[in-house]
Write an enzyme that holds these catalytic residues in place. Structure first.
Site, PDB file in Angstrom:
ATOM      1  N   HIS A 205      24.673 115.327   7.668  1.00  0.00           N
ATOM      2  CA  HIS A 205      23.592 115.841   8.499  1.00  0.00           C
ATOM      3  C   HIS A 205      23.226 114.948   9.677  1.00  0.00           C
ATOM      4  O   HIS A 205      22.411 115.300  10.497  1.00  0.00           O
ATOM      5  CB  HIS A 205      22.337 116.046   7.641  1.00  0.00           C
ATOM      6  CG  HIS A 205      21.751 114.772   7.109  1.00  0.00           C
ATOM      7  ND1 HIS A 205      22.192 114.187   5.950  1.00  0.00           N
ATOM      8  CD2 HIS A 205      20.788 113.951   7.603  1.00  0.00           C
ATOM      9  CE1 HIS A 205      21.496 113.070   5.740  1.00  0.00           C
ATOM     10  NE2 HIS A 205      20.644 112.898   6.727  1.00  0.00           N
TER      11      HIS A 205
HETATM   12  N1  UDP Z   1      19.916 114.948  -1.881  1.00  0.00           N
HETATM   13  C1  UDP Z   1      19.325 115.998  -2.544  1.00  0.00           C
HETATM   14  N2  UDP Z   1      19.705 117.271  -2.198  1.00  0.00           N
HETATM   15  C2  UDP Z   1      20.618 117.527  -1.220  1.00  0.00           C
HETATM   16  C3  UDP Z   1      21.219 116.423  -0.563  1.00  0.00           C
HETATM   17  C4  UDP Z   1      20.833 115.153  -0.901  1.00  0.00           C
HETATM   18  O1  UDP Z   1      18.500 115.804  -3.445  1.00  0.00           O
HETATM   19  O2  UDP Z   1      20.891 118.701  -0.939  1.00  0.00           O
HETATM   20  C5  UDP Z   1      19.489 113.587  -2.248  1.00  0.00           C
HETATM   21  C6  UDP Z   1      20.609 112.621  -2.501  1.00  0.00           C
HETATM   22  O3  UDP Z   1      21.000 112.663  -3.865  1.00  0.00           O
HETATM   23  C7  UDP Z   1      19.976 111.296  -2.128  1.00  0.00           C
HETATM   24  C8  UDP Z   1      19.013 111.662  -1.011  1.00  0.00           C
HETATM   25  O4  UDP Z   1      18.804 113.068  -1.131  1.00  0.00           O
HETATM   26  O5  UDP Z   1      19.204 110.794  -3.189  1.00  0.00           O
HETATM   27  C9  UDP Z   1      19.566 111.307   0.337  1.00  0.00           C
HETATM   28  O6  UDP Z   1      18.745 111.817   1.309  1.00  0.00           O
HETATM   29  P1  UDP Z   1      19.242 112.037   2.812  1.00  0.00           P
HETATM   30  O7  UDP Z   1      20.700 112.255   2.827  1.00  0.00           O
HETATM   31  O8  UDP Z   1      18.361 113.093   3.379  1.00  0.00           O
HETATM   32  O9  UDP Z   1      18.811 110.695   3.533  1.00  0.00           O
HETATM   33  P2  UDP Z   1      19.564 109.314   3.754  1.00  0.00           P
HETATM   34  O10 UDP Z   1      20.113 108.867   2.453  1.00  0.00           O
HETATM   35  O11 UDP Z   1      20.621 109.538   4.782  1.00  0.00           O
HETATM   36  O12 UDP Z   1      18.478 108.416   4.228  1.00  0.00           O
END
Ligand code: UDP
Length: 358
Positions: A205
């Site tokens: 994303h």
């Molecule tokens: N996650 C979730 N549902 C989804 C995709 C990701 O619960 O459809 C969880 C994933 O397991 C992780 C977190 O969201 O714990 C990651 O969030 P995101 O990718 O939005 O943020 P980033 O890690 O890039 O800061």
């Protein structure tokens, strides 16, 4: 103490699930949701499913440029802090909500506690880098997930306020990984998705990979050619683009789903053949689960995962991703740089000591 906690985006809800549970054992917590993520499947589902207390304030601020979003949050959070007069502010991670809350608090001389401090990608090209640096430097207590993050803060002169406590996401991961799983996954058409016996799990994303069709088409083209279908949980921002690419390229080995809840994400991670993502959190969860990950970005986010092919950087390039996916990983069961899954307890212990000695 009275502690105001500010959250706003999905990964912060997951961290707050573990943090709030522990904080509320000995403090009064006022929970503020900035509204940065607001869809049911990007926000409410985590509160329901993870038992996160209902926010005391929902500021309803999302969208706009970085400046607009951060400025609106800054004003609204300042008002909450002036009303509530807390003894401290607690923030997680590196979003605009984190930065706005930290700035509002420090100017009011309210001590800031920053969880997941010390991460550095080493470039201001990454929009969150400035949020990390600023928040770490205005905080009174910095809680690092790994020794590497702690050492980075020490090099910036912040050793005296920094503590390595382990990754608070690991607390949440361990809790949910042990619970039984009833999949509740919906396709982009709203119909339930059946989870295949064998699959790859993908999320993607970031701006860098989704600003145009090109990088995402490369990534999806790699997934299309694999020996099992890919479950791609699509961020709401990218629904249209993902659907368009699949139909234009006639890809049929990819299952597009709405964002999934945390239990689904943890169990998809545990059961996947391999994971392809640009998420900082998901690459750590892949590591906890011992599932190999390919991380599609130009910068390393968690250097401690980049060992023995357990997590490899790839360009948004079909051949590069396939080459990285073809490698075997090696797992050293004694190597666990993210702590023991009790980060929230350690954070509370350090806050207790700080309060006694201040
Ligand atoms: N996650 C979730 N549902 C989804 C995709 C990701 O619960 O459809 C969880 C994933 O397991 C992780 C977190 O969201 O714990 C990651 O969030 P995101 O990718 O939005 O943020 P980033 O890690 O890039 O800061």
């Amino acid at each position: 103490m009275k502690i105001v906690t500010v959250v706003g985006a999905r990964p912060q809800f997951i961290k707050a699930a573990a943090g709030s549970r522990e904080i509320r054992k000995e403090h009064q917590e006022i929970l503020v949701h900035t509204g940065q993520h607001f869809d049911d499947n990007m926000s409410d589902i985590f509160f329901r499913e993870m038992g996160i207390p209902k926010p005391d304030y929902n500021l309803g601020i999302s969208g706009g440029s970085h400046a607009q979003m951060t400025a609106n949050m800054l004003v609204a959070i300042e008002e909450v802090l002036v009303n509530e007069k807390p003894d401290a502010l607690l923030v997680y991670g590196d979003t605009n909500s984190t930065l706005a809350a930290a700035l509002a608090a420090v100017k009011l001389r309210i001590p800031v506690f920053h969880v997941e401090a010390g991460n550095r990608l080493g470039t201001l090209e990454n929009p969150e880098e400035i949020n990390r640096i600023t928040t770490d430097h205005v905080a009174t207590l910095d809680f690092c997930a790994t020794m590497d993050s702690y050492e980075k803060l020490a090099r910036e002169g912040l050793a005296d306020r920094s503590h390595c406590v382990g990754n608070i996401m690991y607390d949440s991961f361990l809790h949910f990984a042990d619970l039984p799983w009833t999949p509740n996954i919906l396709g982009l058409d709203g119909k339930p998705v059946e989870v295949p016996d064998e699959f790859y799990y993908m999320t993607c994303h970031r701006q860098e990979n989704t600003y145009s069709d090109e990088p995402l088409t490369e990534i999806l083209s790699a997934m299309e050619s694999l020996d099992a279908p890919t479950i791609y949980a699509v961020h709401p921002r990218n629904h249209e683009r993902a659907l368009r690419i699949l139909s234009k390229e006639h890809f049929s080995n990819i299952i597009l789903t709405q964002p999934v809840g945390y239990s689904d994400s943890v169990h998809l991670t545990k059961n996947a053949k391999k994971i392809v993502t640009d998420s900082g959190g998901l690459q750590c969860e892949a590591f906890y689960a011992g599932v190999q990950c390919v991380f599609v970005l130009d910068f390393v986010v968690w250097p401690e995962t980049m060992v023995d092919n357990r997590n490899q950087l790839a360009k948004a390039d079909r051949n590069d991703i396939l080459e990285k996916l073809s490698k075997e990983q090696k797992i050293d069961p004694l190597y666990q740089p993210f702590g023991d899954g009790h980060a929230a307890e350690k954070i509370c212990g350090i806050i207790r000591d700080w309060e006694k000695n201040k």
